[in-house]
Motif scaffolding. Structure first.
Motif, PDB file in Angstrom:
ATOM      1  N   ILE A  65       0.866  -1.165   0.000  1.00  0.00           N
ATOM      2  CA  ILE A  65       0.000   0.000   0.000  1.00  0.00           C
ATOM      3  C   ILE A  65       0.903   1.215   0.000  1.00  0.00           C
ATOM      4  N   GLU A  66       0.762   2.039  -0.997  1.00  0.00           N
ATOM      5  CA  GLU A  66       1.579   3.243  -1.084  1.00  0.00           C
ATOM      6  C   GLU A  66       0.703   4.430  -0.777  1.00  0.00           C
ATOM      7  N   LEU A  67       1.173   5.262   0.094  1.00  0.00           N
ATOM      8  CA  LEU A  67       0.458   6.462   0.472  1.00  0.00           C
ATOM      9  C   LEU A  67       1.123   7.658  -0.188  1.00  0.00           C
ATOM     10  N   THR A  68       0.348   8.571  -0.663  1.00  0.00           N
ATOM     11  CA  THR A  68       0.886   9.799  -1.255  1.00  0.00           C
ATOM     12  C   THR A  68       0.666  10.936  -0.287  1.00  0.00           C
ATOM     13  N   SER A  69       1.196  12.064  -0.639  1.00  0.00           N
ATOM     14  CA  SER A  69       1.041  13.209   0.259  1.00  0.00           C
ATOM     15  C   SER A  69      -0.406  13.694   0.277  1.00  0.00           C
ATOM     16  N   GLN A  70      -1.184  13.349  -0.724  1.00  0.00           N
ATOM     17  CA  GLN A  70      -2.584  13.755  -0.754  1.00  0.00           C
ATOM     18  C   GLN A  70      -3.488  12.724  -0.082  1.00  0.00           C
ATOM     19  N   SER A  71      -2.945  11.623   0.424  1.00  0.00           N
ATOM     20  CA  SER A  71      -3.768  10.608   1.064  1.00  0.00           C
ATOM     21  C   SER A  71      -4.449  11.199   2.296  1.00  0.00           C
ATOM     22  N   PRO A  72      -5.666  10.875   2.519  1.00  0.00           N
ATOM     23  CA  PRO A  72      -6.383  11.453   3.661  1.00  0.00           C
ATOM     24  C   PRO A  72      -5.944  10.818   4.974  1.00  0.00           C
ATOM     25  N   LYS A  73      -6.110  11.573   6.064  1.00  0.00           N
ATOM     26  CA  LYS A  73      -5.887  11.128   7.432  1.00  0.00           C
ATOM     27  C   LYS A  73      -4.450  10.614   7.661  1.00  0.00           C
ATOM     28  N   GLN A  74      -3.489  11.363   7.237  1.00  0.00           N
ATOM     29  CA  GLN A  74      -2.098  10.989   7.513  1.00  0.00           C
ATOM     30  C   GLN A  74      -1.635  11.685   8.796  1.00  0.00           C
ATOM     31  N   THR A  75      -1.000  10.908   9.603  1.00  0.00           N
ATOM     32  CA  THR A  75      -0.440  11.482  10.832  1.00  0.00           C
ATOM     33  C   THR A  75       0.961  11.980  10.532  1.00  0.00           C
ATOM     34  N   LEU A  76       1.550  12.613  11.488  1.00  0.00           N
ATOM     35  CA  LEU A  76       2.911  13.139  11.320  1.00  0.00           C
ATOM     36  C   LEU A  76       3.888  12.001  11.112  1.00  0.00           C
ATOM     37  N   LEU A  77       3.710  10.914  11.825  1.00  0.00           N
ATOM     38  CA  LEU A  77       4.584   9.747  11.693  1.00  0.00           C
ATOM     39  C   LEU A  77       4.458   9.134  10.293  1.00  0.00           C
ATOM     40  N   ASP A  78       3.223   9.076   9.738  1.00  0.00           N
ATOM     41  CA  ASP A  78       3.012   8.558   8.387  1.00  0.00           C
ATOM     42  C   ASP A  78       3.729   9.424   7.358  1.00  0.00           C
ATOM     43  N   ARG A  79       3.739  10.700   7.520  1.00  0.00           N
ATOM     44  CA  ARG A  79       4.409  11.606   6.574  1.00  0.00           C
ATOM     45  C   ARG A  79       5.924  11.430   6.623  1.00  0.00           C
ATOM     46  N   ILE A  80       6.446  11.217   7.819  1.00  0.00           N
ATOM     47  CA  ILE A  80       7.899  11.017   7.959  1.00  0.00           C
ATOM     48  C   ILE A  80       8.298   9.716   7.268  1.00  0.00           C
ATOM     49  N   ARG A  81       7.548   8.649   7.496  1.00  0.00           N
ATOM     50  CA  ARG A  81       7.839   7.357   6.844  1.00  0.00           C
ATOM     51  C   ARG A  81       7.761   7.488   5.324  1.00  0.00           C
ATOM     52  N   LEU A  82       6.760   8.176   4.809  1.00  0.00           N
ATOM     53  CA  LEU A  82       6.609   8.364   3.375  1.00  0.00           C
ATOM     54  C   LEU A  82       7.808   9.116   2.801  1.00  0.00           C
ATOM     55  N   SER A  83       8.241  10.101   3.481  1.00  0.00           N
ATOM     56  CA  SER A  83       9.404  10.869   3.008  1.00  0.00           C
ATOM     57  C   SER A  83      10.641   9.991   2.984  1.00  0.00           C
ATOM     58  N   ILE A  84      10.853   9.187   4.012  1.00  0.00           N
ATOM     59  CA  ILE A  84      12.023   8.285   4.063  1.00  0.00           C
ATOM     60  C   ILE A  84      11.943   7.269   2.930  1.00  0.00           C
ATOM     61  N   ASN A  85      10.758   6.692   2.690  1.00  0.00           N
ATOM     62  CA  ASN A  85      10.578   5.718   1.607  1.00  0.00           C
ATOM     63  C   ASN A  85      10.830   6.358   0.249  1.00  0.00           C
ATOM     64  N   ASN A  86      10.407   7.575   0.060  1.00  0.00           N
ATOM     65  CA  ASN A  86      10.642   8.260  -1.209  1.00  0.00           C
ATOM     66  C   ASN A  86      12.132   8.503  -1.440  1.00  0.00           C
ATOM     67  N   VAL A  87      12.851   8.853  -0.397  1.00  0.00           N
ATOM     68  CA  VAL A  87      14.303   9.081  -0.511  1.00  0.00           C
ATOM     69  C   VAL A  87      14.991   7.771  -0.835  1.00  0.00           C
ATOM     70  N   GLN A  88      14.626   6.688  -0.163  1.00  0.00           N
ATOM     71  CA  GLN A  88      15.226   5.376  -0.424  1.00  0.00           C
ATOM     72  C   GLN A  88      14.965   4.936  -1.847  1.00  0.00           C
ATOM     73  N   ALA A  89      13.753   5.121  -2.357  1.00  0.00           N
ATOM     74  CA  ALA A  89      13.420   4.744  -3.725  1.00  0.00           C
ATOM     75  C   ALA A  89      14.225   5.568  -4.707  1.00  0.00           C
ATOM     76  N   TYR A  90      14.433   6.817  -4.445  1.00  0.00           N
ATOM     77  CA  TYR A  90      15.222   7.676  -5.343  1.00  0.00           C
ATOM     78  C   TYR A  90      16.670   7.232  -5.368  1.00  0.00           C
ATOM     79  N   ILE A  91      17.233   6.862  -4.236  1.00  0.00           N
ATOM     80  CA  ILE A  91      18.628   6.422  -4.157  1.00  0.00           C
ATOM     81  C   ILE A  91      18.792   5.096  -4.874  1.00  0.00           C
ATOM     82  N   GLN A  92      17.857   4.198  -4.730  1.00  0.00           N
ATOM     83  CA  GLN A  92      17.945   2.883  -5.373  1.00  0.00           C
ATOM     84  C   GLN A  92      17.888   3.003  -6.897  1.00  0.00           C
ATOM     85  N   LYS A  93      17.164   3.934  -7.404  1.00  0.00           N
ATOM     86  CA  LYS A  93      17.052   4.095  -8.868  1.00  0.00           C
ATOM     87  C   LYS A  93      18.368   4.583  -9.439  1.00  0.00           C
ATOM     88  N   GLN A  94      19.170   5.325  -8.704  1.00  0.00           N
ATOM     89  CA  GLN A  94      20.400   5.885  -9.242  1.00  0.00           C
ATOM     90  C   GLN A  94      21.511   4.997  -8.931  1.00  0.00           C
TER      91      GLN A  94
END
Length: 167
Positions: free
Chosen positions: A138-167
């Protein structure tokens, strides 16, 4: 008032109380008069008219019965004709259904596909399998409803990891 003593009992004479004496009632005499010529003619004309009316009613009843019988016979003939036509159509429908089934049978379709369209049966080399058992995500985007602060931090970390893996 006169009283009469009859064997030791007193009886009253009620004739004095009557106001009028009863008059003798005369019975009417019935006389039969001979009818005159006009009365005889009227009686004959009346009897003739009654006879003619009865004959006319009977003739009407007989004619209506004959007409209804003729109409009934005609309708029965039409029903028989339509039933014969229905039977003919039913047999034609059965024949056409059998013909249709023979034309769309699996063997005929297969022959048409191979001979006319140039198709052939699939072999094992043409089969490829797709494995969909990698797990569900399940992938959550920044527009996903009812995200807590912890959910946003995890999403940001996952996005950074995915960007690093692609390069």
């Amino acid at each position: 008032m006169r009283t009469h003593f009859v064997s030791g009992s007193a009886a009253y004479d009620f004739e004095k109380f009557e106001t009028k004496q009863r008059a003798q009632v005369r019975k009417p005499r019935l006389t039969v008069a001979k009818p005159n010529h006009k009365a005889k003619v009227r009686a004959k004309v009346g009897a003739t008219l009654k006879l003619l009316a009865t004959v006319a009613v009977l003739a009407g009843v007989v004619i209506s019965m004959l007409y209804s019988r003729a109409l009934l016979t005609e309708l029965n003939a039409q029903i028989s004709k339509q039933n014969a036509l229905l039977d003919e159509y039913k047999s034609e429908s059965t024949r056409l259904s059998a013909e249709l089934e023979s034309k769309v049978s699996l063997r005929n379709v297969e022959d048409y596909a191979t001979q006319t369209l140039g198709m052939y049966a699939m072999d094992k080399g043409q089969v490829s399998y797709v494995n969909l058992c990698d797990g569900d995500k399940i992938e959550l985007t920044s527009q996903s409803p009812k995200q807590t602060l912890l959910d946003r931090i995890r999403l940001s970390i996952n996005n950074v990891q995915a960007y690093i893996q692609k390069q």
